[in-house]
Write a protein that holds these residues in place. Structure first.
Motif: not given
Length: 82
Positions: A46-53
């Motif tokens: 949704x925010x246009x990045x590969x990964x979040x954690x």
């Protein structure tokens, strides 16, 4: 950590603040209803990045001066997108 049920409050009425690590160790604040989950794969897309954690509890308390379970989108030491 106290939840809405323990306080006699509807879980949907509780807003939780999560400190999420985006690309480049960039901090993001995510606000969610107490009865909902944050799916990191969908959030990243949704925010246009590969990964979040989620940040580790140690990093959250050291850099954001919040105790785990007490994070707030108000009064943060650093400017973070919500």
């Amino acid at each position: 950590m106290v939840n809405g049920r323990e306080l006699g409050v509807d879980e949907q009425a509780v807003i939780k603040t999560l400190v999420i690590e985006g690309e480049g160790r960039r901090a993001l604040l995510v606000l969610k209803h107490g009865d909902r989950e944050v799916l990191t794969r969908q959030l990243a897309r949704h925010i246009g990045v590969r990964t979040v954690a989620p940040f580790s509890p140690t990093v959250v308390s050291r850099h954001f001066a919040y105790l785990i379970g007490g994070s707030s989108p108000f009064g943060a030491r650093k400017v973070m997108p919500v």
